[in-house]
Design an enzyme around this catalytic site. Structure first.
Site, PDB file in Angstrom:
ATOM      1  N   SER A  82      37.830 -78.739  27.376  1.00  0.00           N
ATOM      2  CA  SER A  82      36.865 -79.186  26.377  1.00  0.00           C
ATOM      3  C   SER A  82      36.468 -77.998  25.511  1.00  0.00           C
ATOM      4  CB  SER A  82      35.651 -79.833  27.068  1.00  0.00           C
ATOM      5  OG  SER A  82      34.735 -80.340  26.126  1.00  0.00           O
ATOM      6  N   HIS A 112      39.150 -82.689  24.856  1.00  0.00           N
ATOM      7  CA  HIS A 112      38.104 -83.470  24.194  1.00  0.00           C
ATOM      8  C   HIS A 112      38.122 -83.150  22.702  1.00  0.00           C
ATOM      9  CE1 HIS A 112      35.708 -83.551  28.247  1.00  0.00           C
ATOM     10  NE2 HIS A 112      36.765 -84.351  28.256  1.00  0.00           N
ATOM     11  N   ASP A 152      33.656 -83.535  33.455  1.00  0.00           N
ATOM     12  CA  ASP A 152      34.897 -84.298  33.373  1.00  0.00           C
ATOM     13  C   ASP A 152      36.038 -83.534  34.037  1.00  0.00           C
ATOM     14  OD1 ASP A 152      36.542 -86.413  32.657  1.00  0.00           O
ATOM     15  OD2 ASP A 152      37.067 -85.519  30.719  1.00  0.00           O
TER      16      ASP A 152
END
Length: 369
Positions: free
Chosen positions: A185, A212, A309
Site C-alpha cells: 500500500s 492499493h 490488509d
C-alpha cells in the site's frame, strides 16, 4: 495519529488549497503554509521545515514533479502527490514517485467539495502516515535499474546456479510451478518495482500483485513493471490466465480472486464485492483464494503500507503450507501492513527491501543431491 504533524499544502487552485487545508486542520494537522505553485512550495518547505507536503501535479511556474525533485535535493521532506484521476496524470504521478514522492492520493472529479469531504478521513490518515516516513532511510534501490536483468545472489549461490544444470553437492534448483502473491500500500509502488526487477526469469514464477491504487493508475503501474522486469506483467482482466514468467496487477476498484489453477496455470476473477479492510482491491482476497486454490508452491509477501490488509491472507497461506515474507520496519515507508502480518505469528522471514527478492528465491529453491 495526526497530533503534531505540520504540513504545507501546494495547489494552484485557491479553492482546492482551502478545501485540503480545512480537511487537514479538522483532522488535527497543522497547515503551516499554503503554496500556489511549485516554486512557492519549495520556499515554504525551506522556511517552515514541515513534516509533510501535499503537492498538486500540474501547477504554473514550477510543476509538482520539479518541485518534488527540488525538495528532495534541498530539504528532503515526505511528499504526497495529489493527482487528478486521468491517464495523463497517472504518467506524471509515477514520474513524481521516481523523483522521490512517497505516494499519491487521487483528487475526485465532479462535485469536488462533496467528494473531498467524503474522502477526508482517508486523506488525513494518508497524510499522517506519509509524514512519518524517513525519506532518507527507506526504499534503497541499490542493485536495480540497469542491473535489473542480473540474477541476484543468495546464501545458496547465484540464481544462475539454480537452473538444475548441475548435480554437484551444494547446488540448488528451482521448484516447479511456484506462485508469488505480493501485497502493498502506502509507499509500495517503488518497493514492488524493486522486487520485480530482481526476480530472475529462470525462477518461472506466476506473480500476482495487489497494490492499493485507484482505477486509471494500475494499468500504468503494470506497464512500468513490465518494462523494468524480466516478467511479462499486465493489468488483470476478468478471466485472465497466466503461467510461469508472467504477472498480473490487480485492477483498481476490483478485487482479484484466484478462480482456478491447473497444470501450472491460474485464472483470475475480478469482482466489485464490498471492500475488505476498507479497500478494493484487497490483498486478503487474493491471498485467501490463492491459498484455497493453488496446490503448487505458494509464497506470500507483504510490503510497506498502512492498515492490516494482508494479515489474514498471510495466515491462510501459511496454514495451506506456503511460505511467507514481510518487509522489515527500517525499510518500510509505513510499517503497518508488514507489522500486522508479523503479529499473526505466521511470517517465516522478515527482511529489508534489498534482500526480499533473494528471500523469495530462497523459498522456491531446493538443494540438488
Amino acid at each position: 495519529m495526526a497530533d503534531g504533524v505540520r504540513a504545507v499544502v501546494a495547489d494552484d487552485s485557491h479553492f482546492m488549497r482551502s478545501v485540503i487545508s480545512d480537511i487537514l486542520s479538522d483532522g488535527g494537522i497543522d497547515v503551516v503554509a499554503q503554496a500556489r505553485d511549485g516554486e512557492e512550495a519549495v520556499s515554504a518547505v525551506i522556511e517552515h521545515r514541515p513534516d509533510v507536503v501535499t503537492m498538486d501535479v500540474e501547477m504554473p511556474v514550477m510543476n509538482g514533479i520539479e518541485a518534488t525533485e527540488r525538495i528532495m535535493a534541498e530539504s528532503p521532506t515526505p511528499v504526497l502527490m495529489l493527482s487528478a484521476h486521468t491517464d495523463e496524470n497517472a504518467d506524471v504521478t509515477f514520474e513524481a514517485l521516481d523523483k522521490g514522492a512517497v505516494d499519491f492520493f487521487t483528487k475526485p472529479g465532479g462535485e469536488v467539495s462533496m467528494e473531498m469531504s467524503r474522502l477526508k478521513d482517508q486523506l488525513v490518515e494518508m497524510v499522517s502516515s506519509v509524514a512519518a516516513v524517513d525519506v532518507g532511510a527507506t526504499g534503497s534501490r541499490s542493485g536495480t535499474g540497469s542491473d535489473s536483468g542480473t540474477a541476484p545472489t543468495t546464501a545458496g549461490g547465484s540464481a544462475t546456479d539454480r537452473r538444475g544444470t548441475g548435480g554437484s553437492s551444494g547446488q540448488t534448483t528451482y521448484v516447479a510451478n511456484p506462485t508469488l502473491v505480493i501485497g502493498s500500500s502506502t509507499g509500495g509502488p517503488k518497493m514492488v518495482e524493486q522486487v520485480m526487477e530482481n526476480l530472475p526469469i529462470e525462477a518461472d514464477l506466476r506473480v500476482l500483485i495487489i497494490q492499493h491504487m485507484p482505477e486509471g493508475f494500475t494499468g500504468r503501474f503494470a506497464e512500468r513493471i513490465n518494462t523494468r522486469s524480466d516478467y511479462e506483467v499486465q493489468e488483470a482482466t476478468d478471466g485472465a490466465r497466466i503461467g510461469g514468467g508472467e504477472g498480473l496487477v490487480a485492477a483498481g476498484d476490483r478485487h482479484m480472486e484466484v478462480k482456478n489453477y491447473r497444470n501450472g496455470r491460474l485464472r483470475t476473477k475480478l469482482t466489485q464485492d464490498e471492500p475488505v479492510n476498507s479497500v478494493r482491491p484487497a490483498v486478503d482476497v487474493t491471498m485467501q483464494t490463492a491459498a484455497e486454490t493453488i496446490d503448487d508452491p505458494l509464497v506470500g509477501l507483504i510490503l510497506t503500507g498502512m492498515g492490516e490488509d494482508g494479515a489474514d491472507g498471510i495466515r491462510r497461506i501459511k496454514q495451506a503450507g506456503g511460505k511467507t515474507i514481510a518487509q522489515d520496519e527500517a525499510t518500510s515507508a509505513v510499517y503497518g501492513m508488514p507489522k500486522r502480518a508479523a503479529e499473526t505469528g505466521c511470517v517465516d522471514t522478515v527482511l529489508p527491501i534489498d534482500d526480499i527478492a533473494d528471500g523469495v528465491i530462497d523459498t522456491i529453491t531446493t538443494e540438488v543431491t
